[in-house]
Design an enzyme around this catalytic site. Structure first.
Site, PDB file in Angstrom:
ATOM      1  N   SER A   1      -2.199   2.944  -0.052  1.00  0.00           N
ATOM      2  CA  SER A   1      -2.992   3.477  -1.146  1.00  0.00           C
ATOM      3  C   SER A   1      -4.434   3.586  -0.658  1.00  0.00           C
ATOM      4  CB  SER A   1      -2.898   2.563  -2.368  1.00  0.00           C
ATOM      5  OG  SER A   1      -4.082   1.822  -2.520  1.00  0.00           O
ATOM      6  N   LYS A   2      -5.165   4.512  -1.277  1.00  0.00           N
ATOM      7  CA  LYS A   2      -6.536   4.727  -0.794  1.00  0.00           C
ATOM      8  C   LYS A   2      -7.391   3.491  -1.000  1.00  0.00           C
ATOM      9  CE  LYS A   2      -6.493   9.609  -0.482  1.00  0.00           C
ATOM     10  NZ  LYS A   2      -6.767  10.923  -0.961  1.00  0.00           N
ATOM     11  N   ARG A   3      -6.933   2.621  -1.881  1.00  0.00           N
ATOM     12  CA  ARG A   3      -7.720   1.401  -2.139  1.00  0.00           C
ATOM     13  C   ARG A   3      -7.329   0.242  -1.220  1.00  0.00           C
ATOM     14  NH1 ARG A   3      -6.607   3.826  -6.729  1.00  0.00           N
ATOM     15  NH2 ARG A   3      -4.626   2.739  -6.887  1.00  0.00           N
TER      16      ARG A   3
END
Ligand code: GLU
Length: 477
Positions: free
Chosen positions: A254-256
């Protein structure tokens, strides 16, 4: 065979992400393998998500990686424009045709009405909610009236009732979807801008795209696109939906997820090599035939085989990434490694009292173990200041009763002519005098001079530390 044409179609929402970079790379490898064209199309129809400079950034990092498009907004070919927002008139023409043929219709439902109907369906227990087709059969008069009043409308596709869409995915094999599972979706939003699933079909067709390599999140979009191909009577490109990239816990990246750097900009800033990133990413979801893992871009183009794209998720293996980068750095001439490392050293340390030769020797000391440019600042930190905190093993070595004896003796023998050779002689003299040898001698001296128990060649390390610094550190033992 038709000339191969593929495209990478990012939305200009930020820097080049590892997932997108991989998509671009596989499209590039496929195109070049078959001597075809690699097209960059900017999908900028989601105005709120676009960021200033997003397009430039994509192109910049693609160039850094060495995957330059043959056609793009910056070097247009015969299939432009290459930005979707510059193609609105093209979409409009097609929308008119679809409406005229009864494949699409105007929908005047307000978002309140749509919400209300959606709630009703949810309350009634409908699992797959869909548009209720209220506007499908509006009378000519009402349509004319709405037009006169300039009421806002969307354009919806009239999804065929009982169609089946099967296509052969190059990675997954045959995939089938039923039209009955899909509601009449929006082709054109109220602001006149087409949705992704609509624009992509028109563009891929008009840009003569033959193959589409994209992320698996687009698999469920494919039937929507296929129904349009069928309505227009166009040939469908071949699709390949690439599997997810997952982290070491096998979770979708995930981008996070901060445990993995995900943007090419971050890798570039830390002094990773573009060829190594190219090589590493090519192995994310694809594998060559055989054991070899290090390939130049040219070799990858040659050996790329779409039949070897993986069907299972590809794990982002950080160790492999550093290993691949290290392999590339090892092969580089020292002067290039110095050029790679110097800006990082300059930024972190005061180099004013050090000569170019000294810097070169310093980098040479770590050449074989270096994985990326910035790493030099960690590895070489001990040359700029004595470590403030010590590892357990170093504390232990400093506590050996032999260590102060060695330190003291070494101070006596520090050569006036400061060379690695003379330092070796000094070491021999210390050994003879103290009768301490082996680990207590070497590790004791290393811990006393560097505060560490492991590191590069000890005599070269002491040499680079310089006589003043070495005696200062030994005197403190
Ligand atoms: N703009 C889409 C994306 O960035 C492109 C998808 C496609 O390749 O069709 O995901």
């Amino acid at each position: 065979m038709k000339r191969v044409r593929v495209r990478y179609a990012p939305s200009p929402t930020g820097h080049l992400h590892i997932g997108n970079a991989r998509t671009a790379l596989f499209n590039y490898l496929f195109a070049k393998h078959y001597e075809g064209d690699f097209v960059l199309r900017i999908e900028d129809t989601d105005l709120e998500r676009n960021v200033e400079g997003g397009e430039e950034s994509q192109l910049y990092y693609m160039h850094w990686l060495g995957i330059d498009p043959d056609e793009s907004p910056k070097n247009p070919g015969a299939y432009g424009p290459y930005r979707q927002m510059e193609r609105l008139a093209i979409y409009q023409k097609h929308t008119e045709w679809l409406i005229e043929k009864g494949f699409a219709y105007k929908c005047y439902c307000t978002s309140e009405e749509l919400d209300e109907d959606y709630q009703k369906q949810v309350e009634a227990g409908v699992a797959a909610t869909r548009y209720n087709r209220k506007c499908l059969h509006l009378s000519k008069e009402l349509l004319e009236d709405n037009h006169q009043k300039q009421l806002p409308y969307t354009v919806r596709i009239r999804v065929p009732d009982n169609d089946t869409y099967t296509f052969h995915d190059m990675i997954r094999g045959d995939v089938t979807f039923e039209s009955k599972d899909i509601g009449d979706w929006v082709l054109v939003k109220a602001n006149g801008i087409p949705t992704y699933n609509y624009a992509v079909v028109i563009d891929d067709h008009l840009m003569a795209i033959t193959h589409v390599f994209r992320g698996e999140e687009h698999l469920s979009n494919t039937p929507k696109q296929l129904m349009l191909y069928r309505m227009f009577g166009w040939e469908v490109p071949q699709f390949a939906h690439m599997t997810l990239i997952v982290n070491e816990q096998r979770k979708k990246l995930s981008k996070r997820d901060n445990s993995i750097m995900q943007y090419m900009s971050q890798y570039k800033d830390l002094g990773y090599l573009p060829q190594a990133m190219f090589n590493f990413m090519a192995l994310l979801g694809w594998s060559p035939d055989g054991e070899q893992e290090i390939y130049s871009p040219e070799e990858l183009v040659k050996v790329f085989d779409e039949k070897r794209l993986s069907k299972s998720p590809s794990m982002f293996d950080k160790q492999k990434l550093t290993w691949v980068n290290n392999r590339y750095i090892k092969e580089m001439p020292l002067a290039d490694v110095v050029a790679l490392c110097k800006p990082f050293l300059q930024k972190e340390f005061d180099l004013s009292s050090h000569s170019e030769v000294w810097i070169e020797k310093l980098v040479a000391l770590f050449h074989d173990q270096l994985s990326y440019g910035h790493q030099i600042t960690e590895l070489a930190a001990l040359f700029f200041s004595a470590p403030e905190t010590l590892e357990e093993d170093a504390k232990e070595a400093l506590a050996w009763e032999t260590t102060p004896v060695i330190a003291k003796a070494f101070i006596e023998y520090l050569p006036s002519e400061w060379t690695v050779e003379n330092l070796k002689l000094a070491m021999d003299a210390v050994k003879n005098e103290t009768k301490i040898k082996g680990k207590p001698l070497f590790m004791g001296l290393r811990a006393a001079t560097t505060g560490q128990c492991h590191g590069p060649d000890l005599m070269s390390t002491i040499f680079l530390l310089g006589k003043d610094e070495v005696s200062k550190r030994l005197n403190q033992i």
